[in-house]
Design a protein around this motif. Structure first.
Motif, PDB file in Angstrom:
ATOM      1  N   SER A 126       0.845  -1.188   0.000  1.00  0.00           N
ATOM      2  CA  SER A 126       0.000   0.000   0.000  1.00  0.00           C
ATOM      3  C   SER A 126       0.875   1.230   0.000  1.00  0.00           C
ATOM      4  CB  SER A 126      -0.881  -0.026   1.254  1.00  0.00           C
ATOM      5  OG  SER A 126      -1.301   1.271   1.571  1.00  0.00           O
ATOM      6  N   ARG A 127       0.280   2.331  -0.462  1.00  0.00           N
ATOM      7  CA  ARG A 127       0.952   3.594  -0.263  1.00  0.00           C
ATOM      8  C   ARG A 127       0.899   3.872   1.230  1.00  0.00           C
ATOM      9  NH1 ARG A 127      -1.297   8.325  -1.117  1.00  0.00           N
ATOM     10  NH2 ARG A 127      -3.176   7.342  -1.889  1.00  0.00           N
ATOM     11  N   LEU A 128       2.006   4.232   1.843  1.00  0.00           N
ATOM     12  CA  LEU A 128       2.014   4.387   3.291  1.00  0.00           C
ATOM     13  C   LEU A 128       1.599   5.812   3.642  1.00  0.00           C
ATOM     14  CD1 LEU A 128       5.293   2.427   4.035  1.00  0.00           C
ATOM     15  CD2 LEU A 128       2.963   1.585   3.999  1.00  0.00           C
TER      16      LEU A 128
ATOM     17  N   ASP B  54       5.782   2.844  -0.046  1.00  0.00           N
ATOM     18  CA  ASP B  54       6.534   3.989   0.423  1.00  0.00           C
ATOM     19  C   ASP B  54       5.540   5.102   0.722  1.00  0.00           C
ATOM     20  OD1 ASP B  54       8.604   5.536   1.126  1.00  0.00           O
ATOM     21  OD2 ASP B  54       9.428   5.823  -0.881  1.00  0.00           O
ATOM     22  N   GLY B  55       5.936   6.055   1.518  1.00  0.00           N
ATOM     23  CA  GLY B  55       5.032   7.167   1.795  1.00  0.00           C
ATOM     24  C   GLY B  55       5.375   7.834   3.100  1.00  0.00           C
ATOM     25  N   PRO B  56       4.607   8.853   3.459  1.00  0.00           N
ATOM     26  CA  PRO B  56       4.935   9.637   4.652  1.00  0.00           C
ATOM     27  C   PRO B  56       4.873   8.838   5.953  1.00  0.00           C
ATOM     28  CG  PRO B  56       2.864  10.378   3.653  1.00  0.00           C
ATOM     29  CD  PRO B  56       3.481   9.422   2.704  1.00  0.00           C
ATOM     30  N   LYS B  57       4.101   7.753   5.988  1.00  0.00           N
ATOM     31  CA  LYS B  57       3.959   7.008   7.245  1.00  0.00           C
ATOM     32  C   LYS B  57       5.020   5.928   7.428  1.00  0.00           C
ATOM     33  CE  LYS B  57       0.137   8.680   9.140  1.00  0.00           C
ATOM     34  NZ  LYS B  57       0.061   9.161  10.514  1.00  0.00           N
ATOM     35  N   LEU B  58       5.965   5.876   6.485  1.00  0.00           N
ATOM     36  CA  LEU B  58       7.013   4.856   6.579  1.00  0.00           C
ATOM     37  C   LEU B  58       7.773   4.977   7.896  1.00  0.00           C
ATOM     38  CD1 LEU B  58       8.687   2.633   5.101  1.00  0.00           C
ATOM     39  CD2 LEU B  58      10.129   4.445   4.248  1.00  0.00           C
TER      40      LEU B  58
ATOM     41  N   GLU C 157       9.116  -7.395   7.810  1.00  0.00           N
ATOM     42  CA  GLU C 157      10.054  -7.110   6.726  1.00  0.00           C
ATOM     43  C   GLU C 157       9.542  -5.898   5.944  1.00  0.00           C
ATOM     44  OE1 GLU C 157      11.785  -9.393   2.780  1.00  0.00           O
ATOM     45  OE2 GLU C 157      10.664 -10.519   4.279  1.00  0.00           O
ATOM     46  N   MET C 158      10.386  -4.877   5.815  1.00  0.00           N
ATOM     47  CA  MET C 158       9.980  -3.676   5.075  1.00  0.00           C
ATOM     48  C   MET C 158      10.670  -3.681   3.714  1.00  0.00           C
ATOM     49  SD  MET C 158       8.182  -1.927   7.395  1.00  0.00           S
ATOM     50  CE  MET C 158       8.176  -0.315   6.695  1.00  0.00           C
ATOM     51  N   LEU C 159       9.875  -3.612   2.649  1.00  0.00           N
ATOM     52  CA  LEU C 159      10.452  -3.730   1.314  1.00  0.00           C
ATOM     53  C   LEU C 159      10.706  -2.386   0.649  1.00  0.00           C
ATOM     54  CD1 LEU C 159       8.183  -6.602   0.029  1.00  0.00           C
ATOM     55  CD2 LEU C 159      10.511  -6.806   0.848  1.00  0.00           C
ATOM     56  N   GLY C 160      10.110  -1.337   1.165  1.00  0.00           N
ATOM     57  CA  GLY C 160      10.267  -0.031   0.525  1.00  0.00           C
ATOM     58  C   GLY C 160       9.401   0.061  -0.722  1.00  0.00           C
ATOM     59  N   PRO C 161       9.700   1.007  -1.618  1.00  0.00           N
ATOM     60  CA  PRO C 161       8.871   1.172  -2.814  1.00  0.00           C
ATOM     61  C   PRO C 161       8.867  -0.086  -3.678  1.00  0.00           C
ATOM     62  CG  PRO C 161      10.689   2.756  -2.765  1.00  0.00           C
ATOM     63  CD  PRO C 161      10.779   1.976  -1.526  1.00  0.00           C
ATOM     64  N   VAL C 162       7.697  -0.421  -4.222  1.00  0.00           N
ATOM     65  CA  VAL C 162       7.534  -1.647  -4.986  1.00  0.00           C
ATOM     66  C   VAL C 162       7.059  -1.298  -6.386  1.00  0.00           C
ATOM     67  CG1 VAL C 162       6.275  -3.812  -5.118  1.00  0.00           C
ATOM     68  CG2 VAL C 162       6.902  -2.897  -2.902  1.00  0.00           C
ATOM     69  N   ARG C 163       7.696  -1.862  -7.401  1.00  0.00           N
ATOM     70  CA  ARG C 163       7.207  -1.666  -8.772  1.00  0.00           C
ATOM     71  C   ARG C 163       5.996  -2.549  -8.982  1.00  0.00           C
ATOM     72  NH1 ARG C 163      11.816  -3.039 -11.799  1.00  0.00           N
ATOM     73  NH2 ARG C 163      10.336  -3.804 -13.328  1.00  0.00           N
ATOM     74  N   HIS C 164       5.082  -2.088  -9.831  1.00  0.00           N
ATOM     75  CA  HIS C 164       3.863  -2.868  -9.967  1.00  0.00           C
ATOM     76  C   HIS C 164       4.109  -4.256 -10.510  1.00  0.00           C
ATOM     77  CE1 HIS C 164      -0.004  -4.184 -11.626  1.00  0.00           C
ATOM     78  NE2 HIS C 164      -0.389  -3.745 -10.454  1.00  0.00           N
ATOM     79  N   ASN C 165       5.117  -4.375 -11.345  1.00  0.00           N
ATOM     80  CA  ASN C 165       5.410  -5.695 -11.917  1.00  0.00           C
ATOM     81  C   ASN C 165       5.844  -6.690 -10.847  1.00  0.00           C
ATOM     82  OD1 ASN C 165       4.849  -4.540 -14.278  1.00  0.00           O
ATOM     83  ND2 ASN C 165       6.899  -4.701 -15.175  1.00  0.00           N
ATOM     84  N   ASP C 166       6.359  -6.173  -9.722  1.00  0.00           N
ATOM     85  CA  ASP C 166       6.848  -7.070  -8.684  1.00  0.00           C
ATOM     86  C   ASP C 166       5.790  -7.409  -7.653  1.00  0.00           C
ATOM     87  OD1 ASP C 166       9.213  -6.651 -10.004  1.00  0.00           O
ATOM     88  OD2 ASP C 166       9.911  -5.092  -8.627  1.00  0.00           O
ATOM     89  N   VAL C 167       4.619  -6.759  -7.757  1.00  0.00           N
ATOM     90  CA  VAL C 167       3.621  -6.921  -6.699  1.00  0.00           C
ATOM     91  C   VAL C 167       3.205  -8.386  -6.560  1.00  0.00           C
ATOM     92  CG1 VAL C 167       1.239  -6.424  -6.091  1.00  0.00           C
ATOM     93  CG2 VAL C 167       2.741  -4.574  -6.721  1.00  0.00           C
ATOM     94  N   ARG C 168       3.003  -9.051  -7.687  1.00  0.00           N
ATOM     95  CA  ARG C 168       2.544 -10.440  -7.632  1.00  0.00           C
ATOM     96  C   ARG C 168       3.552 -11.303  -6.868  1.00  0.00           C
ATOM     97  NH1 ARG C 168       4.553 -15.481  -9.312  1.00  0.00           N
ATOM     98  NH2 ARG C 168       2.821 -16.927  -9.048  1.00  0.00           N
TER      99      ARG C 168
END
Lengths: 342, 463
Positions: free
Chosen positions: B205-207, B237-241, B258-269
């Protein structure tokens, strides 16, 4: 008729996509938190605005008298000092009364909250106040020649316009809410080590109030500084600045504190202040007096009526689309409770 | 239905990524597959995303030279779009303008100008808005004015429809509900789940505050205490990170969260299939495509009961909680026990979702809306003015003036750039020719058309 219609998107439906079910907008609620105002409660709430405007008008009347040398500045200085002492005594008396009323539990709580408490009480708060007020007094006195010439080069027209806008800003941004009792109890002890009376002011303002009320106070003091440059001599400047600090920095704190107390006190204070502002203007200008009277009457009696009338147009819409408000326990609970919450 | 030339007008399109962007792309491609001609009109992206581009398959995109003010939206100015739009409509022989997103001023303007060229209008609203703050009041008024004379409105959920009908004061029967969809093939569950005691909870999610990260911060440590075998995987990623990182540090859960940080949409699956429960704590959600993607990847979903979320999945695939810390913990505990007892079958869930949502069906239903719009006679100019004046004493006058000035501007354009001087588009995209060329010179063509794979659904930014 639409018994088999369901509010779901995943099911294939026989209904067309623009079918309006009978449950359409059933979750809509209008004005869920509607609380009709009563005229009298609004009139009481508007007393604070009335008091604040009255102080501004009184200040202006005093300025005009000083400017036209109708009032001896020495008298004003003595009046201010006497007024300050009287009001300070009243403040201490109020504190004494409320301290007796509220049990010692608050003090115990304060001791827990502020472990450096004992150091605070090394000097009697009253002595501190006297010391800091004398400091402010002397500082103002030494600064008044500077303040007098600060904007002397500016033309009078600009000064009137500038001070008018600054006072309007002051009235718009002032904090008209009541001071919560626990705040000033705490303030009194925490702020005591501050060397000056102004320290107390700034602490109260910064801790309790929002930025706007600090801006409001600054606007009023600036307006006073700007006006002071029109006065004929240094002692008048000093008298005016002393008055402005008392009216725009100290008085609002007292006003907000008294606001929470009795209604009779509110009415009394409001009528005294309104009367003083009208009377002080009466001998100067008939038009000004009328204007002040009309403004105060409008703020106290007409404006609440307008608000009550305008409330019938209130139309607040709530529904499932509104962002929910998350309920989170902010208080950090001990670990042993956390596991047992189910 | 007869083939139709459709112009999708929106400020938000590729190369930006997000829910609206992918919706427009997927809808367009499926309409093309059904035999229609579709062009997209959006604003340019400096430095080089300008002019006219093709995106596979056969989607023509006009990038107009408008500068943006904030979050990729252009400045609303009511007139400057008309010269471009008129030329495009005449060149392409457009018969219908489909505008998207209520914060896109290009979309509003498209609806405003369309009637001058005899073009019909459809509008899709993707988000939910409140009514009680100054920004909402202003944007709602603009939306109401723009949708005063629109032919049809499409919303993505029943909640969204109620919201839009209220905001734009529409007649309810002009608003259609057509949900979003997803490409089920992109969200296949893992082939085989190796049996293990650990239950992984995934959050992608957007944080931000609106995504309810405060609830996540409050509940994650409690869930970790309750179930020693639960691990969290948080992407985004986002302000609440910062809040999340602080929570993790404070409760020393570095090995469990586990915190992954920003995620590309292709990697979401790939992130989704690592877990078995998807947790969504949004405070407002029009459709919740992220939830759908997670459910499609075989995860059991726990979500707050907000907005359109209750509509998108059957009750046995999702658990609901009130946006309340204790209730989220309750729902999560039940879900974890359900998953641990093996009652949730990822592959069955995937097959079910595949049956529920598909872009083909969305395109078909959208086509029906177009059809019904074309059947109805459009409002004449006078009726439009009258309807606009009904907006309000002041707003009505302002927008009626805008309409009349717009009309005069159009007449001026007719004289300045005469219709017959504008070249018509003679040829569309020729797939056979493209394939032949591509096979001949694979290198060069593949670089020029590699824009396509990037445009897919993005769960992170869907509103």
């Amino acid at each position: 008729m639409d018994d088999d219609w369901e509010r779901v998107l995943w099911k294939k439906k026989v209904y067309p996509d623009n079918y309006v079910p009978s449950s359409f907008l059933s979750s809509l609620t209008r004005n869920p938190n509607f609380r009709p105002y009563t005229y009298m409660s609004l009139v009481f709430s508007s007393c604070a605005i009335n008091q604040h405007l009255s102080t501004i008008f009184t200040f202006l009347a005093v300025f005009v008298r000083l400017n036209e040398q109708l009032l001896d500045p020495r008298v004003l200085v003595w009046l201010s000092i006497c007024g300050f002492i009287a009001v300070y005594a009243m403040w201490e008396l109020l504190d004494y009364c409320s301290d007796n009323k509220t049990s010692t539990s608050t003090q115990r709580m304060e001791a827990a909250l502020f472990p450096f408490g004992p150091r605070v009480h090394t000097m009697h708060p009253g002595a501190k106040t006297i010391k800091s007020s004398i400091l402010v007094f002397l500082a103002l006195m030494s600064l008044s020649p500077v303040l007098k010439t600060l904007t002397a080069a500016t033309s009078s027209d600009s000064i009137w316009a500038l001070s008018a806008s600054l006072f309007i800003l002051n009235a718009l941004l002032a904090d008209y809410t009541a001071l919560r009792p626990e705040t000033y109890h705490r303030e009194r002890r925490v702020v005591a080590p501050c060397p000056t009376q102004l320290g107390l002011i700034s602490n109260v303002w910064f801790d309790v109030a929002r930025l706007t009320s600090v801006l409001s106070m600054n606007a009023a003091i600036s307006a006073a500084v700007v006006l002071a440059s029109r006065l004929p001599d240094d002692i008048s400047v000093f008298a005016l600045m002393l008055l402005s600090i008392q009216l725009f920095a100290l008085f609002p704190i007292l006003r907000r504190r008294l606001q929470g107390d009795s209604r009779a006190g509110q009415v009394l204070l409001t009528s005294v202040l309104s009367a003083s502002s009208i009377l002080s203007a009466a001998s100067l200008s008939f038009t000004a007096t009328c204007l002040i009277a009309v403004t105060l009457a409008f703020v106290t009696f007409v404006a609440p009526g307008v608000l009550v009338w305008a409330q019938k147009y209130k139309n607040e819409i709530r529904g499932t689309w509104d962002p929910a408000v998350p309920k989170v326990h902010n208080t950090e609970r001990p670990a042993e409770f956390r596991g047992q919450s189910r | 239905m007869d083939p139709l030339a459709i112009a999708m007008v929106c400020d938000f399109f590729h190369p930006n990524v997000g829910g609206v962007e992918s919706h427009i792309y997927m809808l367009s491609t499926n309409l093309i597959r059904r035999g229609h001609k579709v062009v997209v009109i959006t604003h340019s992206h400096s430095p080089d995303r300008v002019g006219i581009r093709w995106i596979l398959p056969a989607l023509k995109v006009y990038y107009l030279p408008f500068s943006t003010i904030a979050s990729s939206a252009t400045l609303p100015n009511f007139f400057t779009f008309l010269p471009y739009l008129r030329t495009i409509v005449i060149r392409e022989g457009i018969g219908l303008i489909h505008a998207h997103a209520s914060l896109s001023s290009l979309a509003h303007e498209g609806i405003l100008h369309a009637h001058l060229m005899g073009v019909r209008t459809v509008f899709t609203d993707h988000s939910l808005f409140g009514f009680d703050d100054a920004a909402s009041i202003l944007t709602n008024k603009l939306l109401e004015a723009a949708l005063r004379n629109v032919d049809a409105v499409i919303c993505v959920s029943h909640t969204g429809r109620e919201n839009t009908v209220l905001r734009a004061k529409l007649a309810p029967h002009t608003a259609y509900v057509i949900p979003n969809a997803l490409v089920a093939d992109q969200f296949r569950p893992a082939a085989s789940m190796q049996p293990s005691d650990t239950v992984n909870v995934v959050v992608v999610s957007r944080l931000a505050y609106r995504k309810g990260i405060d609830l996540l911060v409050a509940t994650a440590p409690r869930i970790c205490t309750l179930f020693p075998n639960v691990r969290f995987i948080i992407g985004g990623d986002g302000p609440k990170l910062v809040d999340l990182l602080q929570m993790r540090e404070k409760h020393t859960l570095q090995d469990r969260i586990e915190m992954l940080g920003p995620v590309r949409h292709n990697d979401v699956r790939d992130i989704l299939v690592r877990g078995s429960i998807f947790m969504n704590t949004s405070l407002t959600e029009s459709f919740g495509i992220a939830i759908l993607e997670a459910a499609c990847a075989g995860l059991y979903v726990v979500s707050t009961r907000v907005g359109g979320v209750p509509e998108i999945l059957p009750e046995d695939m999702i658990s609901f909680a009130h946006p309340d810390e204790d209730d989220v913990v309750r729902a999560m505990s039940e879900a974890i026990q359900l998953v641990m007892s093996g009652k949730h079958d990822p592959h069955r869930a995937h097959e079910r979702i595949r049956g529920f949502y598909g872009w083909e069906e969305v395109a078909e239903r959208t086509e029906k809306v177009y059809e019904s719009v074309l059947e109805v006679k459009p409002y004449d100019f006078w009726t439009r003015i009258e309807r606009t004046l009904e907006l309000g004493r002041f707003v009505g006058l302002i927008f009626a003036t805008i309409m009349i000035v717009d009309c005069l501007f159009y007449l001026f354009l007719e004289r300045w750039i005469p219709r017959q001087d504008i070249d018509k588009v003679q040829m569309g995209w020729d797939q056979d020719r493209f394939t032949k060329l591509a096979s001949k010179k694979p290198r060069r063509n593949s670089t020029s058309s590699n824009a396509t794979p990037g445009v897919t659904n993005n769960a992170l930014d869907s509103t």
